[in-house]
Design an enzyme around this catalytic site. Structure first.
Site, PDB file in Angstrom:
ATOM      1  N   VAL A   1       0.837  -1.210   0.000  1.00 24.15           N
ATOM      2  CA  VAL A   1       0.000   0.000   0.000  1.00 24.15           C
ATOM      3  C   VAL A   1       0.872   1.261   0.000  1.00 24.15           C
ATOM      4  CG1 VAL A   1      -1.900   1.228   1.139  1.00 24.15           C
ATOM      5  CG2 VAL A   1      -1.780  -1.266   1.277  1.00 24.15           C
TER       6      VAL A   1
ATOM      7  N   LYS B   1     -11.706  -5.958  11.915  1.00 29.55           N
ATOM      8  CA  LYS B   1     -12.585  -5.031  11.193  1.00 29.55           C
ATOM      9  C   LYS B   1     -13.991  -5.032  11.802  1.00 29.55           C
ATOM     10  CE  LYS B   1      -9.918  -5.556   6.940  1.00 29.55           C
ATOM     11  NZ  LYS B   1      -9.731  -6.375   5.739  1.00 29.55           N
TER      12      LYS B   1
ATOM     13  N   ILE C   1     -13.230   0.967  -0.196  1.00 21.69           N
ATOM     14  CA  ILE C   1     -14.662   1.300  -0.037  1.00 21.69           C
ATOM     15  C   ILE C   1     -14.846   2.352   1.056  1.00 21.69           C
ATOM     16  CG2 ILE C   1     -16.950   0.386   0.514  1.00 21.69           C
ATOM     17  CD1 ILE C   1     -15.858  -2.403  -0.064  1.00 21.69           C
TER      18      ILE C   1
HETATM   19  N1  NDP Z   1      -2.401  -4.951   1.386  1.00 27.18           N
HETATM   20  C1  NDP Z   1      -3.678  -4.583   1.403  1.00 27.18           C
HETATM   21  O1  NDP Z   1      -4.436  -4.883   0.475  1.00 27.18           O
HETATM   22  C2  NDP Z   1      -4.225  -3.807   2.554  1.00 27.18           C
HETATM   23  C3  NDP Z   1      -3.453  -3.514   3.660  1.00 27.18           C
HETATM   24  N2  NDP Z   1      -3.986  -2.797   4.696  1.00 27.18           N
HETATM   25  C4  NDP Z   1      -3.174  -2.462   5.851  1.00 27.18           C
HETATM   26  O2  NDP Z   1      -2.166  -1.537   5.456  1.00 27.18           O
HETATM   27  C5  NDP Z   1      -0.988  -1.752   6.206  1.00 27.18           C
HETATM   28  C6  NDP Z   1       0.179  -2.013   5.252  1.00 27.18           C
HETATM   29  O3  NDP Z   1      -0.112  -3.187   4.509  1.00 27.18           O
HETATM   30  P1  NDP Z   1       0.841  -3.662   3.301  1.00 27.18           P
HETATM   31  O4  NDP Z   1       1.277  -2.485   2.508  1.00 27.18           O
HETATM   32  O5  NDP Z   1       0.109  -4.754   2.643  1.00 27.18           O
HETATM   33  O6  NDP Z   1       2.085  -4.246   4.121  1.00 27.18           O
HETATM   34  P2  NDP Z   1       3.532  -4.641   3.563  1.00 27.18           P
HETATM   35  O7  NDP Z   1       4.010  -5.752   4.431  1.00 27.18           O
HETATM   36  O8  NDP Z   1       3.506  -4.827   2.099  1.00 27.18           O
HETATM   37  O9  NDP Z   1       4.391  -3.323   3.868  1.00 27.18           O
HETATM   38  C7  NDP Z   1       4.811  -2.950   5.149  1.00 27.18           C
HETATM   39  C8  NDP Z   1       5.852  -1.858   4.999  1.00 27.18           C
HETATM   40  O10 NDP Z   1       6.221  -1.388   6.284  1.00 27.18           O
HETATM   41  C9  NDP Z   1       7.645  -1.425   6.421  1.00 27.18           C
HETATM   42  N3  NDP Z   1       7.947  -1.761   7.807  1.00 27.18           N
HETATM   43  C10 NDP Z   1       7.459  -2.779   8.540  1.00 27.18           C
HETATM   44  N4  NDP Z   1       7.981  -2.745   9.776  1.00 27.18           N
HETATM   45  C11 NDP Z   1       8.813  -1.685   9.812  1.00 27.18           C
HETATM   46  C12 NDP Z   1       9.659  -1.134  10.813  1.00 27.18           C
HETATM   47  N5  NDP Z   1       9.755  -1.683  12.015  1.00 27.18           N
HETATM   48  N6  NDP Z   1      10.386  -0.019  10.506  1.00 27.18           N
HETATM   49  C13 NDP Z   1      10.308   0.540   9.277  1.00 27.18           C
HETATM   50  N7  NDP Z   1       9.503   0.052   8.285  1.00 27.18           N
HETATM   51  C14 NDP Z   1       8.786  -1.039   8.561  1.00 27.18           C
HETATM   52  C15 NDP Z   1       8.120  -2.515   5.475  1.00 27.18           C
HETATM   53  O11 NDP Z   1       9.473  -2.262   5.119  1.00 27.18           O
HETATM   54  P3  NDP Z   1      10.245  -3.197   4.054  1.00 27.18           P
HETATM   55  O12 NDP Z   1       9.535  -2.975   2.755  1.00 27.18           O
HETATM   56  O13 NDP Z   1      11.640  -2.685   4.016  1.00 27.18           O
HETATM   57  O14 NDP Z   1      10.107  -4.588   4.567  1.00 27.18           O
HETATM   58  C16 NDP Z   1       7.151  -2.316   4.315  1.00 27.18           C
HETATM   59  O15 NDP Z   1       7.621  -1.328   3.438  1.00 27.18           O
HETATM   60  C17 NDP Z   1      -1.291  -2.916   7.156  1.00 27.18           C
HETATM   61  O16 NDP Z   1      -1.730  -2.389   8.387  1.00 27.18           O
HETATM   62  C18 NDP Z   1      -2.430  -3.647   6.461  1.00 27.18           C
HETATM   63  O17 NDP Z   1      -3.248  -4.358   7.354  1.00 27.18           O
HETATM   64  C19 NDP Z   1      -5.275  -2.319   4.685  1.00 27.18           C
HETATM   65  C20 NDP Z   1      -6.079  -2.583   3.608  1.00 27.18           C
HETATM   66  C21 NDP Z   1      -5.625  -3.374   2.475  1.00 27.18           C
HETATM   67  N1  LIG Z   2      -5.497  -8.879   3.873  1.00 30.80           N
HETATM   68  C1  LIG Z   2      -6.609  -7.989   3.828  1.00 30.80           C
HETATM   69  C2  LIG Z   2      -6.179  -6.703   3.223  1.00 30.80           C
HETATM   70  C3  LIG Z   2      -7.078  -5.622   3.590  1.00 30.80           C
HETATM   71  O1  LIG Z   2      -7.382  -5.339   4.715  1.00 30.80           O
HETATM   72  C4  LIG Z   2      -7.709  -8.613   2.975  1.00 30.80           C
HETATM   73  O2  LIG Z   2      -7.458  -9.672   2.381  1.00 30.80           O
HETATM   74  O3  LIG Z   2      -8.798  -8.059   2.940  1.00 30.80           O
HETATM   75 NA    NA Z   3     -12.512   1.710   3.547  1.00 24.48          NA
END
Ligand code: NDP
Ligand SMILES: N[C@@H](CC=O)C(=O)O
Ligand code: NA
Length: 442
Positions: A17, A206, A137
């Site tokens: 994201v 959620k 959404i």
């Molecule tokens: N993926 C989805 O479809 C959705 C996700 N979300 C929420 O959004 C959030 C992000 O999800 P997503 O993007 O999928 O997660 P990812 O695992 O893809 O990304 C997490 C990011 O955070 C960085 N990170 C994690 N821990 C640390 C730390 N201790 N210090 C610095 N950087 C850190 C990681 O770094 P690095 O890249 O170097 O490992 C990475 O860039 C979560 O809370 C998830 O639940 C909500 C809706 C949908």
């Molecule tokens: N892993 C979650 C991502 C969004 O919250 C999902 O599958 O819906």
């Molecule tokens: Na939403």
């Protein structure tokens, strides 16, 4: 030419994201600035590993591993790291420094939401979380603002894209659960640990947020009943289709009367359920999410769209960034969370639901009567009985033939239905119980 003030955005996380949020902030910065009334500037992106390849081409100099340093001087902190720590600690620091915070972290909010919202209120900052439920959404803002004048009675939601994708592949393409999950992970829908999706934990977080918002109360995560889809088999999905249902993982939030006292209470639960094919939720395919809301004055509403995925979720995050920027421009405190009701959250045994039980029974006179007696004795009423297929050619002892019965019940207290299943399990008339699934939305 309008002179905009500059608002610095600190982005914590550059993963699925975060990388899309960064790309869109850079590509559409001018447009977002004119919608906000402030120049929005991406100050940096905190990650763990500077050398990791990113989903979007982003300037290398924006990346840092020093998240704490990055939030110093930021006006808006966008937390997309996920997990509890260090996300919680960084959000606390950001709020204390006067920044508004935007997060998609439902896991964190479901556990630490009350203290973070309290802190935001105390320091006059805002905590936005549209991405935390239903991805792209709009559902948090409609519940918090648009429906603030109404009384929500029930929410039935498909709020996890991964499990909906998996169940849909099992239904439409005939995949096994494991095959479908591998594709969902590859497409970036699944959490870093996909057991959070498959086990229903993500949906439970959620559900806690939705129930709290809808009923203006605090719903602790541990009070949300949870079952995942790990035991759902292709056989169950196929049988459901034959019977006119589809299997969905649902988050169900209801305002109910406590069966013991009659007092107002809340039920929040997540479990797989049979949804009739004619229900709008049955038509939600792939990783899409939908939240079906019933409110006293508005009636039935359905919010539908992409519940997961990097760029889709980035849309919700950027909407929150624009809201936060507008608040900075307008000044004054934001809107506090409305949690005044303090309603008890009842265990699943107090919920009213319907069961669908598939049994193998001895094919002998009196067996149906015995089964009907067990339902009646436990306060559950049978609505349908189908002898769907001939059972195994004989019982385990090779003596008596068996038949397969599929029994649907009328609505009853979960406690009565669960007691009926226990009595069936103990009965000599029942060779085995193949599946028990709840029916919702009928
Ligand atoms: N993926 C989805 O479809 C959705 C996700 N979300 C929420 O959004 C959030 C992000 O999800 P997503 O993007 O999928 O997660 P990812 O695992 O893809 O990304 C997490 C990011 O955070 C960085 N990170 C994690 N821990 C640390 C730390 N201790 N210090 C610095 N950087 C850190 C990681 O770094 P690095 O890249 O170097 O490992 C990475 O860039 C979560 O809370 C998830 O639940 C909500 C809706 C949908
Ligand atoms: N892993 C979650 C991502 C969004 O919250 C999902 O599958 O819906
Ligand atoms: Na939403």
């Amino acid at each position: 030419m309008i002179e905009y003030r500059t608002l610095k955005i600190a982005l914590l996380g550059g993963g699925t994201v975060g990388s899309q949020v960064a790309r869109l902030l850079l590509e559409n910065g001018a447009e977002l600035s004119s919608r906000s009334g402030a120049r929005i500037e991406l100050a940096g992106i905190a990650v763990r590993d500077l050398d990791k390849p990113r989903d979007a081409a982003l300037p290398r100099e924006l990346f840092t591993t020093d998240a704490e340093q990055l939030i110093l001087g930021a006006d808006i902190v966008v937390e997309l790291m996920g997990g509890i720590e260090p996300a919680r600690e960084l959000i606390v620091k950001a709020l204390n420094s006067g920044a508004d915070v935007v997060t998609g972290n439902k896991q964190l909010l479901a556990v630490h939401g009350p203290e973070l919202f309290d802190l935001a209120g105390q320091v006059g900052a805002q905590l936005y979380y549209e991405a935390a439920v239903g991805g792209a959404i709009p559902i948090i803002r409609p519940l918090r603002d648009s429906l603030a004048g109404d009384s929500v009675t029930r929410i039935l939601g498909i709020v996890n894209g991964t499990t909906n994708f998996v169940l849909d592949r099992m239904d439409v393409d005939g995949d096994e659960l494991g095959e479908a999950l591998a594709v969902a992970t590859e497409l970036g829908y699944a959490e870093a640990d996909p057991t959070a999706d498959i086990g229903g934990y993500d949906a439970a977080a959620k559900a806690a947020l939705l129930a709290g918002l809808a009923f203006h109360t605090n719903v602790p995560l541990e009070s949300v009943y949870r079952e995942g889809i790990e035991d759902i088999t292709k056989e169950q999905v196929d049988l459901a289709r034959e019977m006119g249902y589809v299997v969905k993982l649902l988050a169900i939030c209801e305002r109910i009367a406590d069966p013991a006292t009659g007092e107002a209470a809340v039920s929040a639960r997540v479990h797989p359920a049979l949804v009739p094919r004619r229900h709008p939720l049955a038509a939600v395919h792939g990783a899409h999410n939908a939240v079906f809301v019933q409110a006293e004055a508005a009636g039935d509403l359905m919010f539908y769209g992409a519940g997961a995925g990097g760029v889709q979720t980035a849309s919700a995050v950027l909407g929150d960034v624009v809201s936060a920027a507008r608040r900075h421009v307008a000044g004054g405190p934001g809107v506090a969370e409305s949690t005044h009701a303090d309603l008890p959250v009842l265990p699943v045994s107090a919920a009213v639901t319907r069961y669908h039980v598939t049994l193998h029974v001895a094919d002998q006179p009196g067996v149906l009567a015995e089964i009907a007696r067990l339902f009646a004795e436990n306060g559950a009423s049978i609505e349908t009985v189908v002898q769907s297929v001939a059972g195994p050619a004989g019982a385990a002892d090779g003596q008596s033939p068996t038949a397969t019965l599929v029994i649907g019940t009328h609505a009853a207290l979960e406690a009565s239905l669960a007691a009926t299943v226990e009595a069936l399990r103990a009965s000599a008339a029942v060779t085995s119980i193949a599946h028990v699934l709840r029916i919702e939305g009928a």
